[in-house]
Design an enzyme around this catalytic site. Structure first.
Site, mmCIF file in Angstrom:
data_model
loop_
_atom_site.group_PDB
_atom_site.id
_atom_site.type_symbol
_atom_site.label_atom_id
_atom_site.label_comp_id
_atom_site.label_asym_id
_atom_site.label_seq_id
_atom_site.Cartn_x
_atom_site.Cartn_y
_atom_site.Cartn_z
ATOM 1 N N ARG A 101 0.832 -1.214 0.000
ATOM 2 C CA ARG A 101 0.000 0.000 0.000
ATOM 3 C C ARG A 101 0.867 1.265 0.000
ATOM 4 N NH1 ARG A 101 -3.055 -3.552 -0.628
ATOM 5 N NH2 ARG A 101 -5.209 -3.733 0.087
ATOM 6 N N SER A 147 -10.469 -0.223 3.173
ATOM 7 C CA SER A 147 -9.745 -0.366 4.442
ATOM 8 C C SER A 147 -9.292 1.003 4.912
ATOM 9 C CB SER A 147 -8.513 -1.243 4.255
ATOM 10 O OG SER A 147 -8.871 -2.537 3.877
ATOM 11 N N GLU A 203 -4.757 4.311 5.934
ATOM 12 C CA GLU A 203 -4.449 3.995 4.540
ATOM 13 C C GLU A 203 -4.801 5.160 3.606
ATOM 14 O OE1 GLU A 203 -6.578 1.488 1.580
ATOM 15 O OE2 GLU A 203 -5.235 -0.068 2.305
#
Ligand code: EPU
Length: 354
Positions: free
Chosen positions: A170, A254, A350
């Site tokens: 990520r 997320s 995130e």
């Protein structure tokens, strides 16, 4: 000045439909970019002088905590094509504004599998490399060849390879040193002609097994392997079952990254919490399922005002209607505090929080 390189500024532009949390905020100016030449025209427009800029694709990885006092570039560049082919792979290029899921479906329909595990991820092709999207056992960087950017300070067009993009979990160069400096105008993927299914991820394997039984076709034990289309369908089914549709319930997927801890910390945690869900990493460290940690702290389904933790996936924060970005961030903070207190583990957000 031709129509294609003139910049149409819209003042007081509503961003509600441009962020998947559905926050009702506005941009001082917005400009829709349908041709690459419009980018520099927008950035060099006197009205934008000295203003901060925000590049938005699908708005699926951003938390807008208030009105944006600057210029929003709405990337609407479209187009997709096979640009090259050799014995081993197809090279497929898509413009930054192409909707990701449609693009994945198109590659399959053209007989070029390889992206099926990443089905139904919201957002655009141009946003995919920024956080190196990943799901169900595959990360985008594994199918990546190169990308094209426009550097906003100079207007220069540059092609970057995987190394330059510095992909991680990520993560990429564009979340760090490259942040806010470039617009990704197109991405080229390398799709190998010898296709191997990636079907090991627990939820996915379960969904594939169920479908197999349902249609009465040979089970996995016969050594038959699922088709790319079957994986695509199973990923879509698993995501629909667990993850809220942003059009129905605002969210950004997320909200936290799965934290990675060292072996010693993991050993100590495992003694206290034998059921902790974990994934060993190649470097000896261990990735923990943040959703499990948050769930364990009792947060699943809980709300603070109009911001809430999703009922079927504790890693997803949702806007139940009329929540502000600040409310979501307050909820995120409370969760981070509890997880740190109980497990000694820090959770990083995130999405990009503005
Ligand atoms: N779990 C719980 N409770 C929860 C949520 C999860 O116990 O409320 C447990 C699950 O039972 C499972 C484990 O935690 O054992 C992992 O859950 P899941 O398979 O749903 O995946 P995840 O690790 O929570 C990651 C990605 C998702 C991606 C899925 C599937 C991150 C931050 N998230 O979630 O990506 O779809 O794996 O690969 O890496 C996103 O980035 O926006 C995203 C949705």
């Amino acid at each position: 000045m031709s129509h294609s390189d003139s910049a149409q500024f819209i003042a007081g532009y509503p961003l509600k439909a441009h962020n998947t949390f559905g926050f009702d905020v506005r941009a001082q100016f917005a400009c829709r970019i349908e041709h690459e030449e419009q980018l520099m025209a927008a950035v060099r427009d006197p009205r934008a002088a000295g203003l901060p800029r925000l590049v938005l694709g699908g708005g699926s990885n951003v938390v807008l905590t208030g009105d944006f006092g600057g210029l929003v570039l709405l990337v609407a560049l479209r187009g997709r094509q096979v640009v090259r082919e050799d014995d081993e792979a197809w090279y497929v290029e898509a413009a930054g504004g192409e909707p990701w899921h449609e693009f994945v479906g198109w590659t399959l329909s053209q007989g070029m599998p390889g992206l099926e595990n990443l089905a139904l991820i919201p957002g655009t092709v141009g946003a995919a490399p920024i956080q190196n999207i990943g799901a169900y056992g595959l990360e985008m960087c594994e199918r990546f060849a190169s990308l094209r950017v426009v550097e906003l300070a100079t207007g220069e067009v540059v092609e970057l390879d995987a190394r330059a993009c510095q992909f991680g979990y990520r993560d990429s160069f564009f979340k760090r040193e490259g942040r806010d400096r470039f617009v990704i105008t197109s991405v080229t993927f390398r799709l190998p002609k010898v296709w191997q299914p990636r079907a090991g991820y627990a939820d996915l394997a379960r969904a594939l097994a169920v479908n197999d039984t349902a249609v009465g076709s040979p089970s996995e034990s016969d050594g038959s392997q699922p088709s790319a289309q079957a994986i695509f369908d199973a990923v879509v089914a698993v995501r629909r079952a667990k993850l809220p549709d942003p059009l129905e319930l605002g969210n950004a997927g997320s909200f936290f990254k799965n934290p990675v801890v060292d072996a010693a910390q993991f050993g100590a945690l495992k003694l206290r919490e034998p059921e902790v869900v974990s994934y060993p990493q190649p470097d000896g460290r261990v990735k923990l399922a943040a959703g499990w940690l948050i769930d364990r702290c009792g947060w699943k389904g809980r709300a603070m005002g109009a911001a809430a933790v999703h009922e079927r996936q504790a890693l997803v924060l949702v806007n139940r209607g009329g929540a502000s970005g600040a409310e979501v961030l307050a909820l995120a903070k409370a969760i981070q505090r509890d997880v740190l207190e109980r497990f000694g583990v820090e959770l990083d957000a995130e999405p990009v929080c503005l």
